[in-house]
Design a protein around this motif. Structure first.
Motif, PDB file in Angstrom:
ATOM      1  N   UNK A  15       9.665   5.119   0.799  1.00 29.09           N
ATOM      2  CA  UNK A  15       9.727   4.791  -0.625  1.00 29.09           C
ATOM      3  C   UNK A  15       9.047   3.457  -0.928  1.00 29.09           C
ATOM      4  N   UNK A  16       9.315   2.441  -0.102  1.00 30.97           N
ATOM      5  CA  UNK A  16       8.674   1.139  -0.341  1.00 30.97           C
ATOM      6  C   UNK A  16       7.180   1.202  -0.026  1.00 30.97           C
ATOM      7  N   UNK A  17       6.793   2.123   0.860  1.00 30.82           N
ATOM      8  CA  UNK A  17       5.391   2.438   1.160  1.00 30.82           C
ATOM      9  C   UNK A  17       4.528   1.195   1.415  1.00 30.82           C
ATOM     10  N   UNK A  18       4.876   0.374   2.414  1.00 34.06           N
ATOM     11  CA  UNK A  18       4.091  -0.854   2.659  1.00 34.06           C
ATOM     12  C   UNK A  18       2.620  -0.600   3.001  1.00 34.06           C
ATOM     13  N   UNK A  46      11.995 -11.593   0.611  1.00 34.71           N
ATOM     14  CA  UNK A  46      13.389 -12.036   0.527  1.00 34.71           C
ATOM     15  C   UNK A  46      13.966 -11.733  -0.849  1.00 34.71           C
ATOM     16  N   UNK A  47      13.161 -11.958  -1.894  1.00 34.25           N
ATOM     17  CA  UNK A  47      13.613 -11.647  -3.261  1.00 34.25           C
ATOM     18  C   UNK A  47      13.872 -10.150  -3.403  1.00 34.25           C
ATOM     19  N   UNK A  48      12.938  -9.337  -2.898  1.00 33.77           N
ATOM     20  CA  UNK A  48      13.081  -7.874  -2.971  1.00 33.77           C
ATOM     21  C   UNK A  48      14.327  -7.421  -2.215  1.00 33.77           C
ATOM     22  N   UNK A  49      14.548  -8.007  -1.031  1.00 29.80           N
ATOM     23  CA  UNK A  49      15.722  -7.675  -0.216  1.00 29.80           C
ATOM     24  C   UNK A  49      17.008  -8.013  -0.957  1.00 29.80           C
ATOM     25  N   UNK A  50      17.038  -9.168  -1.614  1.00 30.26           N
ATOM     26  CA  UNK A  50      18.223  -9.600  -2.373  1.00 30.26           C
ATOM     27  C   UNK A  50      18.502  -8.657  -3.538  1.00 30.26           C
ATOM     28  N   UNK A  51      17.450  -8.246  -4.229  1.00 31.93           N
ATOM     29  CA  UNK A  51      17.599  -7.333  -5.372  1.00 31.93           C
ATOM     30  C   UNK A  51      18.164  -5.983  -4.903  1.00 31.93           C
ATOM     31  N   UNK A  52      17.591  -5.444  -3.829  1.00 29.53           N
ATOM     32  CA  UNK A  52      18.046  -4.142  -3.309  1.00 29.53           C
ATOM     33  C   UNK A  52      19.459  -4.223  -2.744  1.00 29.53           C
ATOM     34  N   UNK A  53      19.777  -5.344  -2.125  1.00 24.51           N
ATOM     35  CA  UNK A  53      21.125  -5.547  -1.582  1.00 24.51           C
ATOM     36  C   UNK A  53      22.155  -5.612  -2.714  1.00 24.51           C
ATOM     37  N   UNK A 102      -3.397 -17.367 -10.457  1.00 21.40           N
ATOM     38  CA  UNK A 102      -2.445 -18.172  -9.698  1.00 21.40           C
ATOM     39  C   UNK A 102      -1.617 -17.349  -8.723  1.00 21.40           C
ATOM     40  N   UNK A 103      -0.501 -17.943  -8.322  1.00 19.93           N
ATOM     41  CA  UNK A 103       0.355 -17.343  -7.296  1.00 19.93           C
ATOM     42  C   UNK A 103       1.372 -16.386  -7.895  1.00 19.93           C
ATOM     43  N   UNK A 104       1.451 -15.142  -7.375  1.00 21.54           N
ATOM     44  CA  UNK A 104       2.447 -14.200  -7.907  1.00 21.54           C
ATOM     45  C   UNK A 104       3.866 -14.630  -7.549  1.00 21.54           C
ATOM     46  N   UNK A 105       4.777 -14.507  -8.503  1.00 23.98           N
ATOM     47  CA  UNK A 105       6.187 -14.846  -8.266  1.00 23.98           C
ATOM     48  C   UNK A 105       7.063 -13.733  -8.823  1.00 23.98           C
ATOM     49  N   UNK A 106       7.779 -13.061  -7.946  1.00 27.86           N
ATOM     50  CA  UNK A 106       8.653 -11.912  -8.249  1.00 27.86           C
ATOM     51  C   UNK A 106       7.815 -10.694  -8.676  1.00 27.86           C
ATOM     52  N   UNK A 107       7.100 -10.810  -9.790  1.00 31.95           N
ATOM     53  CA  UNK A 107       6.233  -9.720 -10.268  1.00 31.95           C
ATOM     54  C   UNK A 107       4.795 -10.047  -9.863  1.00 31.95           C
ATOM     55  N   UNK A 108       4.021  -9.120  -9.329  1.00 33.50           N
ATOM     56  CA  UNK A 108       4.309  -7.695  -9.115  1.00 33.50           C
ATOM     57  C   UNK A 108       4.704  -7.347  -7.683  1.00 33.50           C
ATOM     58  N   UNK A 111       9.012  -7.182  -7.201  1.00 35.16           N
ATOM     59  CA  UNK A 111       9.344  -6.123  -8.155  1.00 35.16           C
ATOM     60  C   UNK A 111       8.090  -5.883  -8.987  1.00 35.16           C
ATOM     61  N   UNK A 112       7.555  -4.688  -9.058  1.00 33.66           N
ATOM     62  CA  UNK A 112       8.079  -3.418  -8.536  1.00 33.66           C
ATOM     63  C   UNK A 112       7.420  -2.927  -7.242  1.00 33.66           C
ATOM     64  N   UNK A 113       6.495  -3.719  -6.636  1.00 29.26           N
ATOM     65  CA  UNK A 113       5.766  -3.226  -5.467  1.00 29.26           C
ATOM     66  C   UNK A 113       6.702  -2.858  -4.317  1.00 29.26           C
ATOM     67  N   UNK A 114       7.692  -3.730  -4.038  1.00 31.78           N
ATOM     68  CA  UNK A 114       8.642  -3.447  -2.948  1.00 31.78           C
ATOM     69  C   UNK A 114       9.924  -2.848  -3.525  1.00 31.78           C
ATOM     70  N   UNK A 115      10.611  -3.621  -4.356  1.00 37.11           N
ATOM     71  CA  UNK A 115      11.887  -3.169  -4.939  1.00 37.11           C
ATOM     72  C   UNK A 115      11.628  -2.505  -6.287  1.00 37.11           C
ATOM     73  N   UNK A 116      11.026  -1.333  -6.239  1.00 37.59           N
ATOM     74  CA  UNK A 116      10.756  -0.579  -7.454  1.00 37.59           C
ATOM     75  C   UNK A 116      11.961   0.255  -7.870  1.00 37.59           C
TER      76      UNK A 116
END
Length: 198
Positions: A15-18, A46-53, A102-108, A111-116
């Motif tokens: 599902x995360x399809x890295x 780490x952010x994606x892991x926290x959201x999914x957890x 610039x530098x991506x933060x949280x999006x994309x 979320x949603x690339x990993x924790x979609x």
């Protein structure tokens, strides 16, 4: 369908399809200095892991609040996974890798690339269906995130080593497996719903 630790891990990786997200990930990090990329990968994963957890732990409360049954979640999860699988097998070709400043933060990335939505629905489904096996689900999610982190850390090398065609072929294969899993989940939800009516 009885879900084991291994099948839960495989499902989450599918599902995360890295591998399939490598081109999008590389595109999102184009504006980031090479020496900063490793830190960005760790932070976003780490952010994606926290959201999914969070979804995993508070899934039951969410279902109760919305008055949703396990069966409806299984059917909805099956439909979502089926649509994701179809996109993997038949990509639209309209690349959704936007040029970022610039530098991506949280999006994309996180979320949603990993924790979609599909990953959120899956962890919620795992936790609510068999809450007594929470340590297994946390372990499966942790292993999935470790694999995702490693793939993203070596994304440039993997893209060069495998090539675009191999990555596309792997994504189609993962889509095919995910299609079978989604149908199984959908049928399981419908069967359980019909059984509860009688």
């Amino acid at each position: 369908m009885q879900t084991s630790f291994l099948s839960a891990t495989v499902l989450l990786v599918l599902i995360t399809d890295p591998l399939g997200n490598i081109p999008l990930f590389i595109s999102a990090l184009k504006q980031v200095k090479p020496e900063r990329r490793r830190k960005v990968v760790y932070r976003e994963c780490l952010i994606a892991f926290t959201v999914l957890l969070t979804f995993m732990f508070f899934g039951r409360e969410f279902l109760d609040l919305m008055h949703l049954t396990d069966e409806s979640m299984r059917i909805a999860g099956g439909v979502i996974l089926f649509l994701i699988a179809l996109k993997m097998i038949f990509p639209s070709g309209a690349g959704h890798a936007e040029k970022l400043q610039g530098e991506p933060f949280i999006v994309p990335i996180a979320i949603p690339l990993i924790a979609g939505p599909s990953a959120m629905a899956t962890v919620l489904l795992l936790a609510t269906r068999e809450p007594g096996r929470m340590p297994e689900w946390i372990g499966a999610l942790s292993l999935c995130m470790l694999i995702t982190t490693l793939v993203f850390l070596f994304s440039v090398k993997l893209q060069k080593w495998l090539g675009e065609q191999a990555i596309t072929a792997l994504e189609r294969l993962m889509g095919l497996v995910l299609t079978a899993i989604s149908i199984e989940m959908l049928l399981g939800g419908i069967t359980s719903y019909i059984r509860n009516i009688h």
